[in-house]
Design an enzyme around this catalytic site. Structure first.
Site, PDB file in Angstrom:
ATOM      1  CG  HIS A   9      50.508  26.710 -30.585  1.00  0.00           C
ATOM      2  ND1 HIS A   9      49.146  26.652 -30.433  1.00  0.00           N
ATOM      3  CD2 HIS A   9      50.774  26.254 -31.837  1.00  0.00           C
ATOM      4  CE1 HIS A   9      48.600  26.188 -31.545  1.00  0.00           C
ATOM      5  NE2 HIS A   9      49.567  25.939 -32.416  1.00  0.00           N
ATOM      6  CE  LYS A  49      42.988  31.954 -34.738  1.00  0.00           C
ATOM      7  NZ  LYS A  49      43.762  30.950 -33.977  1.00  0.00           N
ATOM      8  CD  GLU A  77      44.520  27.624 -31.774  1.00  0.00           C
ATOM      9  OE1 GLU A  77      45.495  28.315 -31.424  1.00  0.00           O
ATOM     10  OE2 GLU A  77      43.617  28.045 -32.513  1.00  0.00           O
ATOM     11  CG  ASP A 135      24.960  33.114 -34.560  1.00  0.00           C
ATOM     12  OD1 ASP A 135      26.039  32.787 -35.088  1.00  0.00           O
ATOM     13  OD2 ASP A 135      23.993  33.548 -35.208  1.00  0.00           O
TER      14      ASP A 135
END
Length: 418
Positions: free
Chosen positions: A373, A259, A82, A275
């Site tokens: 963004h 998120k 991203e 992980d």
């Protein structure tokens, strides 16, 4: 075409690639050739790390700058696809620097496995028998990892929980200090080793023996302060706090809020060979611990009118064992951060999550999330439209200027350029 192949795992990577080329309709030799670039892993290690390997998938690796964590300046490697994540983290770190950056702590490196016991006639009596024999149980588990014990880690305690309704069972928690390892393999092996003894003590039957990824005994916390002047005044501070309260009360908002936090956290976890799934599962479960899904961060106003942010979440990461000790770039990324202990890495990761959240809330409370963004995303769109290296920046800038960051418009601009 059939995907049924006997002993596919015994084939070489070259043979697996050739099978795909032969059986998958429309796949070209040029496309298969892409899988033959093994990067820093090399062919042998690529084939060893997972079963049925055909190659590697490159994820961009960036460096977040401006970070100060516990009075130490850092370059932080972040692996993510991203485009805005690394820039956002760096921007937030710059905002926090005048007030000393991020102050972070951890609660230690404590993990635990769960052993499920069913069929015991007297659940409460069985619980007492287990606790009466705690030292013997811990000693049995300790023998499974003498090195961990020698270094000062290993089994620490036993907890027993009783579930009496619907499906009566005992759940035994074996609590282990895993030191600088994430510790999943160690605690799982220990859980399996004590299972027969638990059965003999209780008359029950052991079913599951597995680690819990809700590692709430291994928390990482971070705090930062941003001066109101650097946010263009208390009005922006208040807007960020209001946005934060929205996430704390509404799970629909909290899901996107968290998120964004995990955008930063997962990028560092992945870059260090840890992980990502375990950390993400633990974080989201922790966000639900009070009975409803909520925010992992809190934003408040200080007496001076400045913005104060905090984060707390499970952080089961290590710097030894697993891919962290095998992957060449993962090892180098840990070295770039100057990390020598697992708790240091956990503190850095929590700080990056808090930074990521700060930039997202600031954008939402002022210009909206899309402005920054989409400015970074525009380059990806230009490349998708066929823009070459010499023109990609021009096309991206034009898309942003027009407010049309779309592939169809980018293709029109590319055609005009040509």
């Amino acid at each position: 075409m059939t995907s049924e192949i006997s002993k596919f795992y015994q084939r070489s990577m070259k043979e697996r690639q050739e099978i795909l080329l032969e059986r998958v309709k429309g796949l070209s030799s040029e496309e298969i050739h892409l899988y033959q670039n093994y990067g820093g892993l090399g062919e042998a290690l690529t084939d060893q790390l997972i079963e049925n390997s055909i190659g590697t998938l490159e994820i961009p690796l960036g460096i977040a700058v401006n970070f100060t964590v516990n009075k130490r300046d850092l370059f932080i490697p972040m692996a993510t696809e991203e485009s805005s994540v690394v820039a956002a983290a760096s921007h937030a770190a710059k905002l926090a620097r005048p007030s000393g950056g991020f102050k972070a702590t951890t609660t230690g490196s404590i993990m635990f496995s769960q052993i499920q016991l069913v069929g015991a006639a007297d659940l409460h009596g069985a619980k007492m028998k287990i606790l009466e024999n705690k030292e013997e149980i811990l000693e049995l588990a300790r023998k499974q990892d003498p090195t961990l014990d020698h270094l000062g880690g290993g089994p620490l305690d036993i907890e027993v929980r009783i579930f009496e309704h619907q499906h009566p069972m005992l759940i035994v928690h074996l609590i282990v200090d895993t030191l600088d390892a994430m510790g999943a393999n160690a605690v799982n092996t220990m859980a399996e080793s004590i299972a027969p003894f638990l059965e003999s003590l209780t008359g029950g039957e052991v079913l599951l023996k597995i680690i819990s990824n809700l590692a709430d005994k291994r928390l990482a916390r971070s705090r930062c302060t941003v001066k109101k002047e650097d946010l263009n005044g208390e009005q922006v501070v208040d807007a960020i706090i209001t946005a934060s309260k929205f996430a704390s009360q509404d799970p629909y908002r909290a899901a996107t809020h968290n998120k964004g936090i995990m955008n930063g956290i997962s990028a560092v976890v992945l870059a260090t060979g840890n992980d990502t799934r375990a950390v993400e599962a633990g974080a989201h479960a922790y966000a639900s611990r009070l009975g409803h899904y909520s925010s992992l961060t809190t934003w408040e106003k200080s007496n001076d009118g400045d913005l104060v942010g905090t984060i707390e979440l499970p952080m089961a990461v290590g710097i030894i064992g697993g891919a962290t000790s095998i992957h060449p770039k993962a090892k180098t990324n840990v070295k770039i951060m100057g990390v020598t202990k697992a708790h240091q890495l956990a503190e850095i990761i929590a700080s990056v999550g808090l930074a990521q959240n700060l930039t997202a809330l600031k954008a939402l409370a002022t210009d909206g999330i899309q402005r920054g963004h989409m400015k970074l995303h525009a380059k990806n769109v230009a490349i998708m439209a066929g823009a070459g290296e010499e023109v990609v920046d021009f096309i991206a800038d034009q898309l942003v200027k027009e407010g049309q960051v779309r592939v169809d418009r980018a293709k029109e601009l590319v055609d005009q350029w040509k």
